[in-house]
Design an enzyme around this catalytic site. Structure first.
Site, PDB file in Angstrom:
ATOM      1  CE  LYS A  34      44.557  45.930  37.584  1.00 52.19           C
ATOM      2  NZ  LYS A  34      44.450  46.269  39.020  1.00 52.19           N
ATOM      3  CB  SER A  44      41.332  44.330  37.376  1.00 50.49           C
ATOM      4  OG  SER A  44      40.866  44.260  38.567  1.00 50.49           O
ATOM      5  CE  LYS A  73      46.955  35.574  40.112  1.00 49.79           C
ATOM      6  NZ  LYS A  73      46.046  35.859  41.422  1.00 49.79           N
ATOM      7  CE  LYS A 120      48.080  40.464  45.689  1.00 51.25           C
ATOM      8  NZ  LYS A 120      47.252  40.145  44.620  1.00 51.25           N
TER       9      LYS A 120
END
Length: 430
Positions: free
Chosen positions: A79, A363, A103, A115
């Site tokens: 993610k 999200s 995170k 990312k």
């Protein structure tokens, strides 16, 4: 009490990858992380680099370079956001993907970290060109993304429209039977395309909540407190919006175009309206005076919110910061040497993997709604977000006190230990 720091020896500015690796190594050493698991977490799982052609409005073809780095998926699907910026490269993507792993783990989400993005300046392209670039990038990524594999989201210079283009392109490659079950391939979508209420403000609201929790923890009233914000995009605006509603006073803003300052306060809504009418720039806003960019971090204030890019607070400006609190709205805005200076001076730092985690939590809520066919109201989303963030904040504060470490190290310890537990319990194939 913030004190003046002794003169520091000027050091070379470190890259974001070096920063995140040093942050990880520090926490790993403190907890005695299993050496084999440490080897796994020090490297990325997959690194995807694609070059793809796109026809411009003038008929010429331009070649673009896109990246997607998937760091770890021990806890669930990868993610993380996609950014469109000239600074996007493989090292930046690696660093940001690693931060996403920490995170999501800290937040207790069933996700890993990824990312990516495209190396470009979006201001140089038309909306039609950006759509073609986005669709071609999505096609080039192919099956390297997916609703149960890797779920992109907006980041710097991307937004809900970008996600809608990715969604439509991805779904067009699937069979008719599969299309209705793939809407959660991206999050941060427009409401009409399966997005969630509150996702637009989730990151900024999370930054505000973390500041609010910190203030409550220290018996501080935010009313009348002066704050400055670097970056007036989605994160910077919503953080300022909620802080202003709490009675705090915005006194300075810096964006990619310049810096403005007003000791008497800057109206957040008026600045937003001006920025929208001025192609995203805050320069020339009548409610404030221009200021040299180099003076921004030295301004007298109570709270500093870096919500732009990484490595903005360095040894060159850390000694000048007057804020008692830095709330990291951006990913990696403070380099390691600067943090050491700030902590020595008594400046408190709310680390990025805690402070800006509202975005990925929002999200997650969108992803859940898409999977289950539910639609949550804004109040429900905001309440769930506050509950989740308060839990993370409390764990970080407790770990910081118990271990006698700063808040960033405490956050990393929590995140790494959750991943260590997963590997120990599941074992390593074969």
């Amino acid at each position: 009490m913030v004190t003046e720091a002794p003169k520091q020896k000027v050091q070379l500015k470190q890259g974001m990858l070096d920063n995140v690796m040093r942050q990880f190594s520090n926490a790993a050493a403190i907890i005695g992380l299993n050496s084999n698991i440490r080897k796994i977490l020090e490297v990325t799982n997959n690194e995807i680099l694609v070059h793809f052609p796109v026809r411009m409005d003038n008929g010429e073809v331009e070649i673009f370079t896109g990246y997607r780095v998937q760091h770890n998926n021990a806890l669930g699907p990868y993610k993380g956001g996609l950014r469109y910026h000239p600074t996007v490269d493989i090292d930046a993507a690696r660093a940001l993907a690693m931060w996403m792993t920490w995170k999501t783990s800290l937040a207790g989400l069933p996700y890993g970290g990824a990312k990516g993005g495209i190396q470009l300046d979006p201001s140089k392209y038309s909306l039609a060109e950006l759509e073609r670039i986005t669709r071609r990038f999505t096609y080039a990524l192919g099956d390297n993304i997916g609703p149960e594999l890797d779920i992109p989201a907006p980041d710097v210079n991307t937004n809900s429209q970008t996600m809608a283009w990715i969604l439509d392109t991805y779904m067009s490659t699937k069979s008719p039977a599969e299309r209705s079950t793939n809407t959660h391939v991206v999050t941060g979508k427009p409401i009409g395309a399966g997005g969630s209420e509150g996702r637009d403000r989730a990151t900024g609201y999370g930054v505000f909540l973390t500041i609010k929790f910190w203030a409550e923890h220290n018996g501080i009233d935010l009313k009348g407190k002066r704050f400055i914000v670097q970056g007036f995009g989605n994160v910077g605006y919503w953080t300022a919006y909620f802080l202003e509603n709490e009675g705090a006073i915005l006194t300075a803003v810096q964006d990619a175009y310049g810096t403005i300052h007003n000791d008497n306060g800057i109206s957040v809504e008026n600045l937003l309206a001006y920025s929208k009418a001025n192609k995203g720039s805050i320069v020339g806003f009548a409610g404030a005076e221009p200021l040299d960019n180099g003076e921004f971090f030295a301004l007298d204030c109570d709270i500093c919110v870096p919500a732009a890019l990484g490595n903005q607070i360095t040894v060159e400006n850390a000694t000048k910061i007057k804020a008692a609190l830095i709330a990291e709205g951006a990913n990696g805005p403070t380099d390691v040497e600067a943090e050491e200076i700030l902590l020595q001076r008594g400046v408190e730092i709310l680390p990025d993997i805690l402070c800006n985690s509202g975005g990925v939590i929002g999200s997650y809520f969108e992803w859940l709604q898409n999977r289950s066919g539910e639609i949550w109201q804004l109040e429900e989303v905001m309440a769930k977000l506050e509950k989740k963030l308060r839990e993370s904040f409390t764990r970080v504060m407790e770990t910081s006190k118990k271990r006698g470490v700063d808040k960033r190290t405490a956050a990393f310890i929590i995140a790494i230990q959750r991943l260590e537990d997963a590997y120990v319990q599941r074992g390593i194939f074969p």
